[in-house]
Motif scaffolding. Sequence first.
Motif, mmCIF file in Angstrom:
data_model
loop_
_atom_site.group_PDB
_atom_site.id
_atom_site.type_symbol
_atom_site.label_atom_id
_atom_site.label_comp_id
_atom_site.label_asym_id
_atom_site.label_seq_id
_atom_site.Cartn_x
_atom_site.Cartn_y
_atom_site.Cartn_z
ATOM 1 N N LEU A 24 0.823 -1.205 0.000
ATOM 2 C CA LEU A 24 0.000 0.000 0.000
ATOM 3 C C LEU A 24 0.860 1.259 0.000
ATOM 4 O O LEU A 24 0.595 2.203 -0.757
ATOM 5 C CB LEU A 24 -0.928 -0.003 1.218
ATOM 6 C CG LEU A 24 -2.050 -1.047 1.202
ATOM 7 C CD1 LEU A 24 -2.732 -1.113 2.558
ATOM 8 C CD2 LEU A 24 -3.052 -0.751 0.103
ATOM 9 N N GLU A 25 1.901 1.276 0.821
ATOM 10 C CA GLU A 25 2.776 2.445 0.876
ATOM 11 C C GLU A 25 3.518 2.671 -0.434
ATOM 12 O O GLU A 25 3.763 3.811 -0.822
ATOM 13 C CB GLU A 25 3.737 2.321 2.050
ATOM 14 C CG GLU A 25 3.018 2.494 3.383
ATOM 15 C CD GLU A 25 3.915 2.370 4.594
ATOM 16 O OE1 GLU A 25 5.020 1.790 4.490
ATOM 17 O OE2 GLU A 25 3.490 2.842 5.671
ATOM 18 N N GLU A 26 3.849 1.600 -1.145
ATOM 19 C CA GLU A 26 4.491 1.739 -2.453
ATOM 20 C C GLU A 26 3.552 2.383 -3.469
ATOM 21 O O GLU A 26 4.004 2.948 -4.459
ATOM 22 C CB GLU A 26 4.952 0.378 -2.965
ATOM 23 C CG GLU A 26 6.166 -0.153 -2.248
ATOM 24 C CD GLU A 26 6.550 -1.558 -2.670
ATOM 25 O OE1 GLU A 26 5.852 -2.166 -3.502
ATOM 26 O OE2 GLU A 26 7.559 -2.065 -2.138
ATOM 27 N N ALA A 58 -7.293 1.590 -1.569
ATOM 28 C CA ALA A 58 -6.583 0.488 -0.912
ATOM 29 C C ALA A 58 -7.329 -0.824 -1.077
ATOM 30 O O ALA A 58 -6.728 -1.864 -1.370
ATOM 31 C CB ALA A 58 -6.396 0.804 0.571
ATOM 32 N N ARG A 59 -8.651 -0.811 -0.924
ATOM 33 C CA ARG A 59 -9.446 -2.039 -1.114
ATOM 34 C C ARG A 59 -9.342 -2.532 -2.551
ATOM 35 O O ARG A 59 -9.270 -3.733 -2.803
ATOM 36 C CB ARG A 59 -10.896 -1.809 -0.718
ATOM 37 C CG ARG A 59 -11.078 -1.691 0.777
ATOM 38 C CD ARG A 59 -12.530 -1.779 1.189
ATOM 39 N NE ARG A 59 -12.696 -1.478 2.597
ATOM 40 C CZ ARG A 59 -12.503 -2.347 3.580
ATOM 41 N NH1 ARG A 59 -12.119 -3.570 3.309
ATOM 42 N NH2 ARG A 59 -12.675 -1.984 4.839
ATOM 43 N N ASP A 60 -9.332 -1.608 -3.502
ATOM 44 C CA ASP A 60 -9.195 -1.975 -4.907
ATOM 45 C C ASP A 60 -7.840 -2.639 -5.155
ATOM 46 O O ASP A 60 -7.762 -3.666 -5.825
ATOM 47 C CB ASP A 60 -9.364 -0.739 -5.797
ATOM 48 C CG ASP A 60 -9.340 -1.080 -7.266
ATOM 49 O OD1 ASP A 60 -10.086 -1.995 -7.673
ATOM 50 O OD2 ASP A 60 -8.576 -0.422 -8.010
ATOM 51 N N LEU A 61 -6.775 -2.066 -4.602
ATOM 52 C CA LEU A 61 -5.441 -2.666 -4.744
ATOM 53 C C LEU A 61 -5.402 -4.076 -4.154
ATOM 54 O O LEU A 61 -4.868 -5.001 -4.757
ATOM 55 C CB LEU A 61 -4.389 -1.812 -4.042
ATOM 56 C CG LEU A 61 -3.902 -0.566 -4.744
ATOM 57 C CD1 LEU A 61 -2.989 0.229 -3.818
ATOM 58 C CD2 LEU A 61 -3.169 -0.923 -6.021
ATOM 59 N N MET A 62 -5.984 -4.221 -2.963
ATOM 60 C CA MET A 62 -5.972 -5.524 -2.298
ATOM 61 C C MET A 62 -6.774 -6.559 -3.079
ATOM 62 O O MET A 62 -6.375 -7.716 -3.164
ATOM 63 C CB MET A 62 -6.502 -5.398 -0.877
ATOM 64 C CG MET A 62 -5.533 -4.670 0.040
ATOM 65 S SD MET A 62 -6.160 -4.460 1.700
ATOM 66 C CE MET A 62 -6.309 -6.148 2.225
#
Length: 72
Positions: A24-26, A58-62
């Motif tokens: 997430l931080e990246e 963030a949810r989309d990335l996960m």
Amino acid sequence: MEKHWTKLLVTTNTFQAEITKQMLEEHGVPAVVINKQDSSYRFGQVELYVHESKEAFARDLMSKIGQGDNEA
């Protein structure tokens, strides 16, 4: 925890939480891991929080990397 942070992930796997935080931080999403596990016996949970303004991203990335199964 300060206001406006949302619990994104709850797990018993410390490594999963830390790897997710790093991913997430990246991608520019500030994240905080709170380890609530007992230090001797490793029971309990690890929680990952993100600022509510970044929650949808963030949810989309996960979901794209398949880590959405342990969501809070």
